[in-house]
Write a protein that holds these residues in place. Structure first.
Motif, short mmCIF file in Angstrom:
data_model
loop_
_atom_site.label_atom_id
_atom_site.label_comp_id
_atom_site.label_asym_id
_atom_site.label_seq_id
_atom_site.Cartn_x
_atom_site.Cartn_y
_atom_site.Cartn_z
N LYS A 64 -82.84 -38.39 25.15
CA LYS A 64 -83.76 -39.39 24.62
C LYS A 64 -83.09 -40.12 23.47
CE LYS A 64 -88.12 -38.37 24.08
NZ LYS A 64 -89.39 -37.84 23.52
N ASP A 65 -83.09 -41.44 23.53
CA ASP A 65 -82.53 -42.28 22.48
C ASP A 65 -83.66 -43.15 21.93
OD1 ASP A 65 -79.73 -43.45 21.41
OD2 ASP A 65 -81.20 -45.07 21.62
N THR A 66 -83.98 -43.00 20.64
CA THR A 66 -85.10 -43.71 20.02
C THR A 66 -84.59 -44.66 18.96
OG1 THR A 66 -86.52 -41.79 20.41
CG2 THR A 66 -87.32 -43.43 18.85
N ASP A 67 -85.12 -45.87 18.95
CA ASP A 67 -84.69 -46.91 18.03
C ASP A 67 -85.90 -47.50 17.31
OD1 ASP A 67 -82.97 -48.55 16.66
OD2 ASP A 67 -82.63 -49.94 18.32
N LYS A 68 -85.63 -48.20 16.20
CA LYS A 68 -86.64 -48.88 15.40
C LYS A 68 -87.65 -47.92 14.79
CE LYS A 68 -86.22 -53.18 18.03
NZ LYS A 68 -86.93 -54.24 18.78
N LEU A 69 -87.20 -46.69 14.47
CA LEU A 69 -88.06 -45.77 13.75
C LEU A 69 -88.36 -46.31 12.36
CD1 LEU A 69 -86.31 -42.45 14.80
CD2 LEU A 69 -88.67 -43.07 15.35
N ILE A 70 -89.51 -45.92 11.81
CA ILE A 70 -89.97 -46.49 10.56
C ILE A 70 -89.31 -45.78 9.38
CG2 ILE A 70 -91.99 -47.13 9.20
CD1 ILE A 70 -91.88 -48.32 12.02
N THR A 71 -88.74 -46.57 8.47
CA THR A 71 -88.14 -46.07 7.24
C THR A 71 -88.78 -46.77 6.05
OG1 THR A 71 -86.40 -47.75 7.23
CG2 THR A 71 -85.93 -45.71 8.41
N ALA A 72 -88.65 -46.20 4.86
CA ALA A 72 -89.11 -46.88 3.65
C ALA A 72 -88.16 -48.02 3.31
CB ALA A 72 -89.19 -45.89 2.49
N ASP A 73 -88.69 -49.01 2.58
CA ASP A 73 -87.88 -50.17 2.20
C ASP A 73 -88.33 -50.65 0.82
OD1 ASP A 73 -85.97 -52.39 3.50
OD2 ASP A 73 -87.47 -53.37 2.22
N ASP A 74 -87.39 -50.91 -0.08
CA ASP A 74 -87.73 -51.32 -1.45
C ASP A 74 -88.44 -52.66 -1.49
OD1 ASP A 74 -86.60 -49.02 -2.44
OD2 ASP A 74 -84.64 -49.93 -2.82
N ASP A 75 -88.15 -53.55 -0.56
CA ASP A 75 -88.73 -54.89 -0.60
C ASP A 75 -90.00 -55.01 0.24
OD1 ASP A 75 -86.63 -55.81 -2.23
OD2 ASP A 75 -85.35 -56.11 -0.47
N TYR B 99 -91.87 -50.86 4.28
CA TYR B 99 -91.40 -50.20 5.49
C TYR B 99 -90.53 -51.15 6.29
CZ TYR B 99 -95.00 -46.68 4.58
OH TYR B 99 -95.78 -45.71 4.01
N ALA B 100 -89.60 -50.56 7.07
CA ALA B 100 -88.74 -51.35 7.95
C ALA B 100 -88.38 -50.51 9.17
CB ALA B 100 -87.47 -51.78 7.21
N ASN B 101 -87.88 -51.18 10.23
CA ASN B 101 -87.48 -50.49 11.46
C ASN B 101 -86.00 -50.13 11.41
OD1 ASN B 101 -89.70 -52.72 12.66
ND2 ASN B 101 -89.89 -50.63 13.45
N ASN B 102 -85.59 -49.33 10.41
CA ASN B 102 -84.17 -49.05 10.20
C ASN B 102 -83.75 -47.64 10.60
OD1 ASN B 102 -83.44 -51.59 9.23
ND2 ASN B 102 -84.10 -51.09 7.14
N GLY B 103 -84.59 -46.94 11.37
CA GLY B 103 -84.24 -45.59 11.78
C GLY B 103 -83.96 -45.48 13.27
N GLU B 104 -83.16 -44.50 13.62
CA GLU B 104 -82.91 -44.20 15.02
C GLU B 104 -82.73 -42.70 15.19
OE1 GLU B 104 -79.44 -46.38 16.07
OE2 GLU B 104 -78.07 -45.14 14.87
N GLY B 105 -82.86 -42.23 16.42
CA GLY B 105 -82.73 -40.80 16.66
C GLY B 105 -82.31 -40.51 18.08
N THR B 106 -81.70 -39.35 18.26
CA THR B 106 -81.33 -38.89 19.60
C THR B 106 -81.81 -37.46 19.78
OG1 THR B 106 -79.16 -38.12 18.84
CG2 THR B 106 -79.29 -40.36 19.73
N ALA B 107 -82.07 -37.10 21.00
CA ALA B 107 -82.45 -35.73 21.35
C ALA B 107 -81.93 -35.43 22.74
CB ALA B 107 -83.96 -35.56 21.30
N TYR B 108 -81.41 -34.24 22.93
CA TYR B 108 -80.97 -33.81 24.25
C TYR B 108 -81.12 -32.30 24.34
CZ TYR B 108 -76.68 -32.88 21.58
OH TYR B 108 -75.79 -32.43 20.64
#
Length: 679
Positions: free
Chosen positions: A489-500, A503-512
């Protein structure tokens, strides 16, 4: 999958965010599914839904799950003993599945959305155990019938009422008391009504004194109910009217000297949480002479909640929702079955929120409430969503079936529209050897906090995930069955904190990983199964480049279950659950806060760079069933949870300057009893 020759037959946490996050119901929740790589848990049934015959799966009887050690008789708690299900605490009800968080799952009951699945955060499900006919868990790469989720799909079916005679049952356990009445009303008409309520608050509520600076003013309590009316309108037509609902509530007071809030003094004060949901729905299933089937459903639900978390804040919300859906299956010819689906939802929420919000996510270790900004909103939110799909069941030959499909999902709050492909196949090499494979794109809408103009960023995009899985299922003589699946599984646009933008879509993740289930019916007396998951799941911040283990990552997770029938009246069972310790972020020290005198800011190590010790727990259960001359039964059970008294750790409490910490232990050795009588 062989083409069918005949049509299917008809027939208590101290977190305000927990309460406010119930607004996750503002995200779309979607329909039942049929395709790839599910785990099916089913009981004997009088009903047969036109969409309940699944092309593949691993079946575990509902009766077996109702006697599963450590489950308190709740079949849905059987999730803990299945492969690919990850829990970081004994109190959790919903699993993290294949690199996705519990909040990423989608849940339906009898084709319709549900407010929440477990009482008190996960101790027991909101459904009478005797009504759970089956549930299917689709870990990943499932068909188009589900949308709006990047995690697992959980599809629960409640059985139809019995129609032979008017009858009922009563259940009493340490946690609760409940009753069920059901039977026929006329030929072709039947009903049931069930309800339960907890009563520990009545037994111990007035005897609880202040302890460690915390005092319960209202001990946690809950109620739930289910009802169903079934009308067989014709030989191949069934109309079902159903209601379900639940309420959970608690209140306590945290004093200034409580050790648990040494690092978060804003948590001092009153803590209150009440949440409810009520749903009314109708489903109509028809099978026609030409083999065409039609499922139609309509439901109204109302979810509400009130919460306060000391001086940190409060919330008050109510959500009204309408859901309409229809699934039509058309046999085009001998090689193709075409399935069309459409679901529309309309939600309206009234929300009041005021609390200190640190705006942190899984990518940031510092989530201090006491130093966070105070934010306030009072607003009404409206959301309309659409989910449509088309799927072809293409029977290439007697051995190979492929399932290409397209999914459309859209909403008018973020004004997003997506069309995503999904594909799966099943190859029956022999009747005893089946190969499966699947892939697809999955998306989920960000949560309410994350897209709110005050608390979040309304310009966020959907989280998206690419799933892939291959599997093999082998049946042997003498009741042995092995099913194993290799997934990615490859996940993109995970939610991260952002100073401005907060929140922003700057996270990603993988699972196998590799999930395996071995099940064996040893004899008429001895049976059991083993589930084993070997996996790796991580997260990466695309801006900072920081990579770390997912908070629910457990490289090894194993369950062993055995049941032995001692005599016609007595059965004994045992469950051994072992898994890798969950990762956590270490605290290396602390500095005095420049903004708030007297407070200390922790110095964190690398995110999730350390792990708790190996988790292991042994549960035992004994059941006694007595059948009377009338054919009715009386049964009792006795459970010992965590027989060895293992001190499994889920986290730490720190003193004010973070120089000392104490372990937060999970379930201790615990004895539970239950009684059931039919009448």
């Amino acid at each position: 999958m062989h083409r069918p020759t005949t049509p299917a037959a008809s027939a208590p946490t101290l977190a305000l965010a927990v309460a406010a996050c119930a607004l996750g119901s503002l995200q779309p929740v979607h329909a039942e599914t049929t395709e790839l790589e599910e785990v099916t848990v089913e009981a004997s049934s009088q009903s047969q839904s036109i969409e309940s015959e699944l092309p593949m799966g691993t079946a575990l009887s509902g009766e077996t799950l109702r006697t599963l050690p450590g489950s308190a008789g709740d079949p849905i708690k059987g999730l803990q003993a299945l492969p690919g299900m990850y829990f970081t605490d004994d109190s959790e009800g919903e699993p993290a599945v294949r690199g996705s968080s519990p909040d990423d799952n989608v849940i339906e009951i009898d084709h319709l959305p549900v407010g929440y699945l477990f009482h008190v955060g996960g101790i027991i499900s909101v459904f009478n155990a005797n009504l759970v006919e089956s549930f299917q868990v689709y870990p990943s790469a499932y068909g188009p019938e589900f949308a709006g989720a990047t995690g697992a799909a959980i599809d629960v079916r409640l059985r139809d009422p019995k129609s032979d005679r008017l009858q009922g049952s009563v259940d009493i356990s340490i946690l609760q008391a409940g009753g069920l009445i059901e039977g026929p009303l006329a030929p072709g008409h039947s009903f049931y009504l069930a309800g339960r309520m907890s009563y520990l608050d009545l037994l111990v509520g007035g005897q609880l004194d202040k302890e460690d600076g915390i005092e319960f003013t209202e001990f946690p309590k809950y109620t739930d109910y289910q009802g169903k009316y079934v009308w067989h309108t014709g030989p191949d037509s069934v109309l079902r009217l159903q209601i379900t609902g639940a309420t959970d509530e608690y209140e306590l007071f945290v004093y200034d000297d409580a050790e648990d809030i040494a690092t978060e003094p804003l948590l001092a004060g009153r803590h209150y949480d009440k949440e409810t949901f009520h749903q009314q729905g109708v489903t109509w299933e028809n099978t026609f002479n030409n083999g065409m089937t039609l499922l139609s459903a309509f439901a109204h639900h109302r979810d509400s909640g009130e919460a306060q978390m000391g001086d940190a804040g409060l919330s008050d919300y109510s959500v009204d929702g309408l859901t309409a859906k229809s699934h039509l299956t058309i046999p085009l010819n001998e090689a193709h079955d075409l399935k069309l689906g459409l679901q529309a939802r309309r939600l309206k929420a009234d929300v009041t929120l005021a609390f200190n919000d640190p705006g942190c996510t899984e990518f940031e270790p510092d989530c201090s409430i006491s130093g966070a900004e105070r934010l306030n909103i009072t607003e009404q939110v409206k959301l309309n969503t659409l989910h449509a799909f088309v799927k072809d069941s293409w029977y290439l030959n007697d051995k190979l079936t492929v399932f290409p499909s397209l999914v459309l999902q859209s909403d008018d709050l973020l004004d997003k529209q997506y069309v995503d492909p999904r594909f799966s196949l099943e190859y029956s090499h022999t009747d005893d050897l089946i190969f499966t494979a699947g892939t697809g794109v999955y998306r989920s809408m960000p949560g309410y906090f994350e897209i709110n103009e005050v608390f979040g960023n309304p310009d966020l995009d959907y989280v998206e995930s690419l799933h892939g899985v291959v599997g093999v299922q082998r049946f042997f003589d003498k009741g042995l069955e092995i099913k194993t699946e290799l997934y990615y599984k490859d996940t993109d646009k995970l939610i991260t904190a952002d100073d401005d933008t907060r929140y922003a879509n700057n996270g990603e993740g993988t699972a196998y990983g590799l999930d395996t289930l071995v099940r064996k019916t040893f004899s008429d007396k001895l049976s059991g199964w083993m589930s084993l998951s070997l996996s790796q799941a991580d997260r990466r911040h695309k801006v900072s480049g920081n990579t770390f283990d997912f908070s629910h990552d457990q490289p090894v997770n194993m369950s062993l279950v055995a049941n032995y029938k001692i005599s016609p009246k007595w059965t004994a069972g045992a469950k051994l659950w072992v898994h890798s310790g969950s990762p956590y972020t270490p605290v290396l020290g602390a500095t005095e806060s420049a903004q708030t005198p007297g407070l200390f800011d922790p110095i964190y190590g690398k995110i999730n760079s350390e792990r708790h010790s190996l988790y292991h727990r042994l549960d035992l259960r004994f059941d006694r069933v007595v059948k009377r001359a009338s054919g009715r039964t009386m049964s009792t059970y006795f459970e010992i949870n965590n027989l060895l008294g293992t001190k499994n750790i889920s986290g730490f409490d720190y003193n004010a300057d973070y120089s000392e910490r104490t372990d937060i232990e999970q379930l201790p050795r615990l004895i539970s009893l239950g009684f059931k009588a039919d009448f």
